[in-house]
Scaffold this motif. Structure first.
Motif, mmCIF file in Angstrom:
data_model
loop_
_atom_site.group_PDB
_atom_site.id
_atom_site.type_symbol
_atom_site.label_atom_id
_atom_site.label_comp_id
_atom_site.label_asym_id
_atom_site.label_seq_id
_atom_site.Cartn_x
_atom_site.Cartn_y
_atom_site.Cartn_z
ATOM 1 N N GLU A 5 0.813 -1.209 0.000
ATOM 2 C CA GLU A 5 0.000 0.000 0.000
ATOM 3 C C GLU A 5 0.848 1.261 0.000
ATOM 4 N N ARG A 6 2.133 1.138 0.297
ATOM 5 C CA ARG A 6 3.006 2.303 0.331
ATOM 6 C C ARG A 6 3.438 2.676 -1.079
ATOM 7 N N MET A 7 3.185 3.912 -1.442
ATOM 8 C CA MET A 7 3.601 4.426 -2.741
ATOM 9 C C MET A 7 4.683 5.473 -2.495
ATOM 10 N N ASN A 8 5.700 5.485 -3.331
ATOM 11 C CA ASN A 8 6.723 6.501 -3.234
ATOM 12 C C ASN A 8 6.362 7.597 -4.233
ATOM 13 N N CYS A 9 5.751 8.650 -3.744
ATOM 14 C CA CYS A 9 5.288 9.733 -4.611
ATOM 15 C C CYS A 9 6.420 10.356 -5.424
ATOM 16 N N MET A 10 7.617 10.360 -4.880
ATOM 17 C CA MET A 10 8.729 10.975 -5.597
ATOM 18 C C MET A 10 9.094 10.218 -6.866
ATOM 19 N N LYS A 11 8.622 8.998 -6.993
ATOM 20 C CA LYS A 11 8.867 8.214 -8.202
ATOM 21 C C LYS A 11 7.664 8.234 -9.146
ATOM 22 N N CYS A 12 6.651 9.014 -8.806
ATOM 23 C CA CYS A 12 5.432 9.100 -9.611
ATOM 24 C C CYS A 12 5.471 10.319 -10.527
ATOM 25 N N VAL A 42 -4.213 10.332 0.272
ATOM 26 C CA VAL A 42 -5.172 9.479 -0.439
ATOM 27 C C VAL A 42 -5.540 8.274 0.417
ATOM 28 N N LEU A 43 -4.554 7.622 1.010
ATOM 29 C CA LEU A 43 -4.811 6.454 1.857
ATOM 30 C C LEU A 43 -5.652 6.825 3.077
ATOM 31 N N ALA A 44 -5.342 7.961 3.701
ATOM 32 C CA ALA A 44 -6.087 8.385 4.890
ATOM 33 C C ALA A 44 -7.529 8.767 4.559
ATOM 34 N N SER A 45 -7.742 9.392 3.402
ATOM 35 C CA SER A 45 -9.093 9.862 3.082
ATOM 36 C C SER A 45 -9.964 8.787 2.436
ATOM 37 N N SER A 46 -9.363 7.869 1.682
ATOM 38 C CA SER A 46 -10.177 6.869 0.985
ATOM 39 C C SER A 46 -10.074 5.476 1.606
ATOM 40 N N GLY A 47 -8.991 5.245 2.360
ATOM 41 C CA GLY A 47 -8.781 3.921 2.923
ATOM 42 C C GLY A 47 -8.157 2.952 1.932
ATOM 43 N N LYS A 48 -7.823 3.452 0.738
ATOM 44 C CA LYS A 48 -7.227 2.618 -0.306
ATOM 45 C C LYS A 48 -5.931 3.251 -0.781
ATOM 46 N N LEU A 51 -4.369 4.814 -6.660
ATOM 47 C CA LEU A 51 -4.549 4.028 -7.879
ATOM 48 C C LEU A 51 -4.060 4.782 -9.112
ATOM 49 N N ASN A 52 -3.606 6.022 -8.937
ATOM 50 C CA ASN A 52 -3.127 6.827 -10.058
ATOM 51 C C ASN A 52 -1.612 6.840 -10.178
ATOM 52 N N PHE A 53 -0.920 6.007 -9.415
ATOM 53 C CA PHE A 53 0.537 5.982 -9.474
ATOM 54 C C PHE A 53 1.006 5.548 -10.863
ATOM 55 N N GLU A 54 1.908 6.360 -11.436
ATOM 56 C CA GLU A 54 2.554 6.015 -12.695
ATOM 57 C C GLU A 54 4.031 6.340 -12.540
ATOM 58 N N ALA A 55 4.880 5.354 -12.772
ATOM 59 C CA ALA A 55 6.313 5.572 -12.621
ATOM 60 C C ALA A 55 6.815 6.607 -13.615
ATOM 61 N N LYS A 56 7.777 7.425 -13.162
ATOM 62 C CA LYS A 56 8.386 8.420 -14.044
ATOM 63 C C LYS A 56 9.165 7.725 -15.150
ATOM 64 N N ASP A 57 9.271 8.396 -16.285
ATOM 65 C CA ASP A 57 10.091 7.872 -17.371
ATOM 66 C C ASP A 57 11.554 7.966 -16.958
ATOM 67 N N LYS A 58 12.311 6.981 -17.272
ATOM 68 C CA LYS A 58 13.722 6.960 -16.909
ATOM 69 C C LYS A 58 14.557 7.794 -17.871
#
Length: 59
Positions: A5-12, A42-48, A51-58
């Protein structure tokens, strides 16, 4: 919280740093700024996990 469930926003591709000292982190996909990492908001407000995570282009 489980590790998946942990997303690294800096890689999104939707994550950005704002000029607002009160809300220095932003998410273009959801259209908000916050003091916390967007994935935590997002996790705190929706409990999920985000779902919009997209990895940055390398390139």
């Amino acid at each position: 919280m489980i590790e998946q469930e942990r997303m690294n926003c800096m890689k999104c591709r939707h994550y950005y740093v704002t000029w607002d000292p009160g809300a220095p982190r932003g998410c273009r996909a959801f259209g908000f700024k916050s003091q916390a990492m967007p994935s935590q908001v997002v996790l705190a407000s929706s409990g999920k996990p985000c779902l919009n995570f997209e990895a940055k282009d390398k390139g």
